[in-house]
Design a protein around this motif. Structure first.
Motif, short mmCIF file in Angstrom:
data_model
loop_
_atom_site.label_atom_id
_atom_site.label_comp_id
_atom_site.label_asym_id
_atom_site.label_seq_id
_atom_site.Cartn_x
_atom_site.Cartn_y
_atom_site.Cartn_z
N TYR A 76 -5.73 -6.80 -3.98
CA TYR A 76 -5.68 -5.65 -3.07
C TYR A 76 -4.46 -4.78 -3.32
O TYR A 76 -4.44 -3.61 -2.94
CB TYR A 76 -5.68 -6.14 -1.62
N TYR B 82 0.30 -5.63 1.95
CA TYR B 82 -0.80 -6.32 1.27
C TYR B 82 -0.97 -7.78 1.68
O TYR B 82 -2.06 -8.33 1.58
CB TYR B 82 -0.63 -6.18 -0.24
N SER C 269 -2.38 -1.79 7.15
CA SER C 269 -3.12 -2.71 6.29
C SER C 269 -4.62 -2.45 6.42
O SER C 269 -5.35 -2.48 5.42
CB SER C 269 -2.85 -4.16 6.68
N ARG D 161 -9.83 0.17 -0.09
CA ARG D 161 -10.25 -0.84 -1.08
C ARG D 161 -11.76 -1.09 -1.01
O ARG D 161 -12.39 -1.38 -2.04
CB ARG D 161 -9.49 -2.15 -0.87
N GLU E 245 1.23 2.98 1.11
CA GLU E 245 2.40 2.22 0.63
C GLU E 245 3.69 2.97 0.98
O GLU E 245 4.66 2.37 1.45
CB GLU E 245 2.31 2.02 -0.90
#
Lengths: 323, 323
Positions: free
Chosen positions: A19, A27, A105, A112, B141
């Motif tokens: 991921y 992550y 997340s 993803r 991120e």
């Protein structure tokens, strides 16, 4: 073909998914929730949907996992919104880390999930992503309705059924449809499979409502009567409220939405009214209707009967019926 | 071609976008945040990137808006995570509604951003979505690093620059790259444009850090010195901490991360050290370097010089430089 053939195929790929690495605070929670387990029903449905039409399942595995990553994204954000402390007996992500980590997340998990679908053959990609996006938005709509219903005084039975269709059933339907599309099935067959999945999903959720009240505490896994204690507007309660006599309505009103000195007494009182109104057989009948409706859609799919067996078997398992 | 040609093209389409209807608690916040305005820089960049290579911009508008919807999704979730009360002078979504509505509306916005990209020609779709997904994950991120830095004692200048690259610059880069790809540019040209956008983004963010300390209160729009008051680890502070003498380091430590009885005195004291260390010219030099690096990438793009003018102009506007 045994179901374990399909689950084995998935679990190797699932544990090999990457991921992302840095920052670990982003992550690590994804790896954590994905490792909590579960039956992986959605990607299994995708493989089973594809296997109706082909033996070549290798290219189906990665897109199938998109449904599992998406499902876990919804669990992560829903647990935060519901302030649930536990998921599968372990601390939820917002508890183990913090709410912000859970938000972010989850956001990356949705990204993803889309990425896992990008290996779909180019001529199918736009259609698959459109259907996935529509499904994803519907799941969010279902969750929003569910939250709205907590504070609304008037929720109709139809509104409730539409909520569980959006929140739970459409993703099961999409998982099957995806498998069919990837295996080269016609749009018509893919849609019948989708409707099979939606029907099974509705039946499954209604059965969950039923087990909360009439389930065996030893096997149900949750506290029996939990929905009644928390005033959850389930199919059973909404049906009871709609069919109650004046006296029964007054009894319900004394218990539902009121501070509870004795939870067990509340469960007993509400269940007594359910019994008087025969809510259990009515719910079983509706479950049956959705189950039979689902099976009719499966029958119409142009695939060999022998290949439909694992789907049949899984549907029976999900509803814990005798084979 | 004037910039207003491109912004006009966008605003009609933007106001015509439909995100969904029911439940209104899910979709009204999306319409609300999208209507708060802003300069729509990202979709403008997409149109300008495409216009380097073609006059046919109609098919570019919808995918261009994906970058704006995505950007506003990040604002919505970031505001919740940062507990910001205001966005463009109006109540943020989690303030006007509640945190759960902000989570779920944001989730749907991410889905809608993907959907806006699905009209991309089939032969480009997988590549565009892969690049978009990579960018989206990088933006998350960056936000996670930014939150981590708030509580970390040791943040290096390189870590900070990487954070602003991820959080701000890569999306500007992707917006330009997207335009180039949709206009049929080579991957090489698209990548030079992307790097142009990343450089401009870095310069823009560093300039924002600089204006916070040295800006004109009347034109800056935020409170001058706000970053210093809130102990934000900006390029200026991290550079000062890295270059400070023992005495200067002690003065900084007395002010940064400490309860502040007099905010103005804190701003004056920290700025005095910045002045001693010549942090302002150092920052200006780094901004310059990124700006010139960006321009070099723009130069390498195989498109007529006249068509590069609006991009040049926009870059100058963003950095508020003399033309």
């Amino acid at each position: 073909m045994d179901l374990s053939y399909f689950t084995d195929k998935l679990s190797a790929s699932l544990s090999g998914l990457s991921y992302g690495e840095q920052p670990t605070t982003l992550y690590e929670p994804i790896r954590y929730i994905m490792a909590l387990g579960g039956k992986r029903i959605r990607p299994v449905l995708t493989l089973l949907g594809a296997h109706l039409f082909t033996d070549e399942l290798d290219a189906v595995v990665k897109p199938a996992l998109a449904t599992e990553v998406f499902h876990n994204f919804t669990l992560l954000h829903d647990d935060l919104m519901d302030q649930a402390p536990l998921r599968r007996g372990q601390a939820t992500v917002h508890e183990k880390w913090n709410p912000n980590v859970a938000i972010l997340s989850g956001d990356v998990m949705l990204v993803r999930a889309y990425e896992l679908l990008l290996d779909v053959p180019p001529h199918l990609l736009a259609h698959v992503l459109r259907r996935f996006s529509q499904t994803a938005a519907e799941v969010c709509e279902g969750q929003q309705w569910d939250m709205n219903f907590e504070t609304e005084t008037e929720v109709s039975i139809d509104q409730y059924l539409d909520m569980i269709r959006l929140k739970t059933a459409v993703l099961l339907g999409f998982a099957l449809e995806l498998g069919a599309l990837l295996a080269g099935a016609s749009r018509e067959d893919a849609d019948h499979l989708r409707q099979f999945g939606v029907g099974i999903g509705l039946a499954f959720q209604l059965r969950d409502d039923l087990l909360d009240v009439y389930g065996d505490a030893a096997t149900f896994g949750k506290r029996v009567g939990g929905d009644i204690v928390s005033d959850k507007k389930t199919y059973l309660l909404l049906t009871a409220q709609a069919q109650a006599s004046e006296a029964q309505r007054a009894t319900l009103a004394r218990h539902i939405g009121q501070p509870v000195p004795d939870a067990d007494a509340k469960v007993r009182a509400v269940r007594a009214i359910y019994d008087e109104l025969e809510i259990r057989p009515q719910t079983e009948e509706l479950i049956n209707r959705h189950f039979l409706d689902a099976l009719q859609h499966l029958e119409r799919v142009a695939a060999p009967e022998t290949r439909k067996k694992p789907l049949h078997q899984l549907a029976l398992q999900l509803l814990e019926r005798e084979q």
